[in-house]
Write an enzyme that holds these catalytic residues in place. Structure first.
Site, PDB file in Angstrom:
ATOM      1  CB  SER A  57      -0.545   0.169   1.418  1.00  0.00           C
ATOM      2  OG  SER A  57      -1.861  -1.176   1.198  1.00  0.00           O
ATOM      3  CB  THR A 109      -3.943   3.517  -0.042  1.00  0.00           C
ATOM      4  OG1 THR A 109      -1.862   2.637  -0.145  1.00  0.00           O
ATOM      5  CG2 THR A 109      -3.581   4.613  -0.754  1.00  0.00           C
ATOM      6  CB  ALA A 110      -8.352   1.740   1.467  1.00  0.00           C
ATOM      7  CG  HIS A 147      -7.942  -6.665  -3.488  1.00  0.00           C
ATOM      8  ND1 HIS A 147      -7.573  -5.410  -4.157  1.00  0.00           N
ATOM      9  CD2 HIS A 147      -7.779  -7.743  -3.040  1.00  0.00           C
ATOM     10  CE1 HIS A 147      -6.136  -5.618  -4.074  1.00  0.00           C
ATOM     11  NE2 HIS A 147      -6.304  -6.544  -2.383  1.00  0.00           N
TER      12      HIS A 147
END
Length: 269
Positions: A57, A109-110, A147
């Site tokens: 990430s 990162t999300a 995803h």
């Protein structure tokens, strides 16, 4: 020399690796071994420097920038779309701030971007592929999907509350950089350049042999049909995957800056 290549268990990363996996590209005497794990595990391994080449990430990169360098290709970057928060009923930002949200890891990162949107919020870490069924079953009120869950959540009767890529585009006008590919510095400049070139050629080969590469990639899609698999790969394997370019580099700098990181960004050239 053996090069372990870590990538997440999803179709876009697998699509990019097809050229190496199939033997289509010249490996230049190097041996490559794929290591396929969920992104949070790869992030944790990156902190240890476990793999020579690894996806991670972008949120993790500042913590390992002394050990890894960014490859100029292989990034997962979407313009106007990205990870989403879903629930069984619509929830506003104010409601989400008071709601426990399942997240795929604090190094992702999300999660970092959702904190930019909401600030601090109650959360629970789950493996990325456990989040959608947990929300659908009512075990957790909301979930942050990465995803293929971004395409399949409606099948479980869930609704989208936040789209992080859409929010980021409205905020900045830039694509949202999520995952990046990196290589360990201790391999030395020549090996770094060689491996970078091979992996770039692997992406090019997948584009040139799309049907075969997509068939390989769908093996990592957890039951996703060919149409959705093709859509998902098209979302995250794009011109910015082939090279960050000026726009991609700007997006990386802007996101890390907004998240409070002052990391010097260095790419293998």
């Amino acid at each position: 020399m053996l090069i372990h290549v870590g990538f997440s268990a999803d179709p876009d990363d697998a699509f990019m690796y097809w050229g190496v996996a199939s033997g289509t590209v010249d490996r230049r005497g190097y041996e490559f071994e794929p290591v396929i794990e969920d992104i949070q595990t790869l992030n944790e391994w990156a902190l240890q420097g476990k793999l020579e080449v690894t996806a991670m990430s972008l949120a993790t990169f500042p913590h390992v920038a002394g050990r890894y360098v960014l490859l100029p290709h292989g990034a997962s970057m979407g313009s106007g779309y990205g990870p989403i928060v879903v629930a069984r009923e619509p929830l506003s930002h104010d409601e989400l701030r008071q709601t426990e949200i399942a997240v795929p890891g604090e190094l992702t990162t999300a999660y970092m971007v959702l904190r930019l949107v909401l600030g601090d919020f109650p959360h629970r870490e789950l493996r990325f592929d456990e989040i959608l069924p947990a929300v659908a079953a009512g075990d957790v009120a909301a979930g942050l999907l990465i995803h293929e869950g971004q395409l399949t959540y409606g099948d479980s009767g869930l609704v989208k509350c936040v789209d992080l890529g859409e929010w980021w585009l409205l905020e900045t006008g830039l694509p949202l950089p999520l995952g990046v590919n990196t290589i360990r510095r201790d391999l030395g400049p020549q090996v770094m350049r060689d491996v970078s070139a091979i992996l770039r050629e692997s992406i090019d080969a997948a584009f040139e042999n799309r049907d075969e590469a997509l068939h390989y990639a769908l093996g990592f899609g957890r039951g996703m049909d060919a149409e959705r698999g093709d859509t998902f790969v098209g979302m995250y394997v794009n011109e910015l995957t082939c090279d960050f370019g000026d726009e991609g580099r700007q997006a990386v700098r802007e996101l890390l800056h907004r998240a409070g990181h002052s990391t010097q960004i260095q790419f293998v050239e």
